[in-house]
Design an enzyme around this catalytic site. Sequence first.
Site, PDB file in Angstrom:
ATOM      1  N   HIS A   1       0.847  -1.204   0.000  1.00 19.74           N
ATOM      2  CA  HIS A   1       0.000   0.000   0.000  1.00 19.74           C
ATOM      3  C   HIS A   1       0.871   1.239   0.000  1.00 19.74           C
ATOM      4  O   HIS A   1       2.094   1.162   0.143  1.00 19.74           O
ATOM      5  CB  HIS A   1      -1.005  -0.026   1.150  1.00 19.74           C
ATOM      6  CG  HIS A   1      -0.415   0.114   2.524  1.00 19.74           C
ATOM      7  ND1 HIS A   1       0.400  -0.845   3.087  1.00 19.74           N
ATOM      8  CD2 HIS A   1      -0.522   1.097   3.459  1.00 19.74           C
ATOM      9  CE1 HIS A   1       0.747  -0.461   4.305  1.00 19.74           C
ATOM     10  NE2 HIS A   1       0.215   0.725   4.553  1.00 19.74           N
TER      11      HIS A   1
ATOM     12  N   HIS B   1       1.415   3.936   1.940  1.00 17.58           N
ATOM     13  CA  HIS B   1       1.967   4.717   3.061  1.00 17.58           C
ATOM     14  C   HIS B   1       3.494   4.823   2.975  1.00 17.58           C
ATOM     15  O   HIS B   1       4.173   3.877   2.592  1.00 17.58           O
ATOM     16  CB  HIS B   1       1.551   4.100   4.400  1.00 17.58           C
ATOM     17  CG  HIS B   1       0.130   4.430   4.773  1.00 17.58           C
ATOM     18  ND1 HIS B   1      -0.600   3.697   5.663  1.00 17.58           N
ATOM     19  CD2 HIS B   1      -0.696   5.441   4.352  1.00 17.58           C
ATOM     20  CE1 HIS B   1      -1.818   4.229   5.802  1.00 17.58           C
ATOM     21  NE2 HIS B   1      -1.896   5.280   4.999  1.00 17.58           N
TER      22      HIS B   1
ATOM     23  N   ASP C   1       5.896   4.851   5.113  1.00 19.76           N
ATOM     24  CA  ASP C   1       6.789   3.923   5.842  1.00 19.76           C
ATOM     25  C   ASP C   1       6.852   2.548   5.165  1.00 19.76           C
ATOM     26  O   ASP C   1       7.541   1.646   5.652  1.00 19.76           O
ATOM     27  CB  ASP C   1       6.381   3.808   7.326  1.00 19.76           C
ATOM     28  CG  ASP C   1       4.996   3.217   7.518  1.00 19.76           C
ATOM     29  OD1 ASP C   1       4.081   3.553   6.738  1.00 19.76           O
ATOM     30  OD2 ASP C   1       4.823   2.417   8.461  1.00 19.76           O
ATOM     31  N   HIS C   2       6.178   2.400   4.020  1.00 16.12           N
ATOM     32  CA  HIS C   2       6.251   1.163   3.221  1.00 16.12           C
ATOM     33  C   HIS C   2       6.859   1.420   1.834  1.00 16.12           C
ATOM     34  O   HIS C   2       7.230   0.477   1.145  1.00 16.12           O
ATOM     35  CB  HIS C   2       4.858   0.547   3.059  1.00 16.12           C
ATOM     36  CG  HIS C   2       4.253   0.135   4.365  1.00 16.12           C
ATOM     37  ND1 HIS C   2       4.054  -1.183   4.716  1.00 16.12           N
ATOM     38  CD2 HIS C   2       3.842   0.865   5.425  1.00 16.12           C
ATOM     39  CE1 HIS C   2       3.530  -1.236   5.935  1.00 16.12           C
ATOM     40  NE2 HIS C   2       3.399  -0.002   6.377  1.00 16.12           N
TER      41      HIS C   2
ATOM     42  N   HIS D   1      -7.511  -0.429   5.739  1.00 15.18           N
ATOM     43  CA  HIS D   1      -6.437   0.439   6.248  1.00 15.18           C
ATOM     44  C   HIS D   1      -6.196   1.566   5.233  1.00 15.18           C
ATOM     45  O   HIS D   1      -6.175   2.736   5.579  1.00 15.18           O
ATOM     46  CB  HIS D   1      -5.185  -0.405   6.447  1.00 15.18           C
ATOM     47  CG  HIS D   1      -3.978   0.355   6.868  1.00 15.18           C
ATOM     48  ND1 HIS D   1      -3.840   0.910   8.125  1.00 15.18           N
ATOM     49  CD2 HIS D   1      -2.824   0.654   6.208  1.00 15.18           C
ATOM     50  CE1 HIS D   1      -2.665   1.523   8.202  1.00 15.18           C
ATOM     51  NE2 HIS D   1      -2.034   1.378   7.052  1.00 15.18           N
TER      52      HIS D   1
ATOM     53  N   ASP E   1      -0.241  -3.664   6.407  1.00 18.53           N
ATOM     54  CA  ASP E   1      -0.856  -3.139   7.630  1.00 18.53           C
ATOM     55  C   ASP E   1      -2.327  -3.537   7.732  1.00 18.53           C
ATOM     56  O   ASP E   1      -3.129  -2.824   8.340  1.00 18.53           O
ATOM     57  CB  ASP E   1      -0.767  -1.608   7.667  1.00 18.53           C
ATOM     58  CG  ASP E   1       0.645  -1.123   7.914  1.00 18.53           C
ATOM     59  OD1 ASP E   1       1.531  -1.946   8.194  1.00 18.53           O
ATOM     60  OD2 ASP E   1       0.860   0.099   7.809  1.00 18.53           O
TER      61      ASP E   1
ATOM     62  N   HIS F   1       4.708  -4.601  10.940  1.00 13.95           N
ATOM     63  CA  HIS F   1       5.119  -3.896  12.166  1.00 13.95           C
ATOM     64  C   HIS F   1       5.249  -4.871  13.331  1.00 13.95           C
ATOM     65  O   HIS F   1       4.528  -5.863  13.393  1.00 13.95           O
ATOM     66  CB  HIS F   1       4.103  -2.823  12.568  1.00 13.95           C
ATOM     67  CG  HIS F   1       4.066  -1.627  11.681  1.00 13.95           C
ATOM     68  ND1 HIS F   1       4.886  -0.533  11.876  1.00 13.95           N
ATOM     69  CD2 HIS F   1       3.317  -1.342  10.595  1.00 13.95           C
ATOM     70  CE1 HIS F   1       4.625   0.379  10.947  1.00 13.95           C
ATOM     71  NE2 HIS F   1       3.682  -0.088  10.146  1.00 13.95           N
TER      72      HIS F   1
END
Length: 252
Positions: free
Chosen positions: A51, A53, A55-56, A105, A126, A164
């Site tokens: 996805h 985001h 942090d990915h 999410h 996530d 995570h």
Amino acid sequence: MITIRPIPAFSDNYIWHLQQDREHWVVDPGDADPVIEVLGGAHLSGILLTHHHFDHTGGVKTLKEKYDCEVFGPGSIEGVTHPIQDGDQFSLMGCDWRVLSVPGHTLDHLALILEAEGDTHLFCGDTLFAAGCGRLFEGTPEQMYHSLSRLTSLPRDTKVYCAHEYTLANLAFASAAEPGNQAIGKRIAEAQETRQQDRPTLPSTIGLELETNPFLRTQSEEIRTNAVAHGADVKGNPVEIFATLRQWKDTF
Ligand SMILES: [Zn+2]
């Protein structure tokens, strides 16, 4: 044989690193530096994304420039060379992969399923966490409930690679939502020991999640009772119980 290892990033992200002989792939590289360090001089063949985001995806640009590698993921993400969507199947590292759309999410969220040497491996970003699930940033509770149902229909021994290390915090909530579930207490003791040794609590399995993850256990009488105490309708359907649990967890 394929090996799958976590590369820790930021405070609690895992970038999953897959290696088959001299071929290397990573899932959700939020940061390029730890990937480059782990690879040493080796070449990165490609990147898989769940996805959008940051942090990915934050490491994609640097890794793509350095290795000129392929990028599989939702077509809306900048840098993706191979857009993938629900129902797609492809072959990487000599193994079969398939794609499930799992909105909730985020709306673009994909789950990536790898079949290797008789084992099923799930890279769920996530969406599903050990004893928890992702926050609903873009989708509805109904979408997320349906997405999680798609994941739990996979074989019970499916290995689950979450993005995570949230396990202990999630288990604290699981214990509050279903205090009578002894499997949760057992899992807390195991996870505490694992974390004390500075090891990841992942991968999980679908079977373990079905036993200890409150978001997958809306049929539990105890969870239903506690959800009603937190605002769910007494006759609440599973989606409403799920939505109440998710709201409760947001402020837990
Ligand atoms: Zn995310």
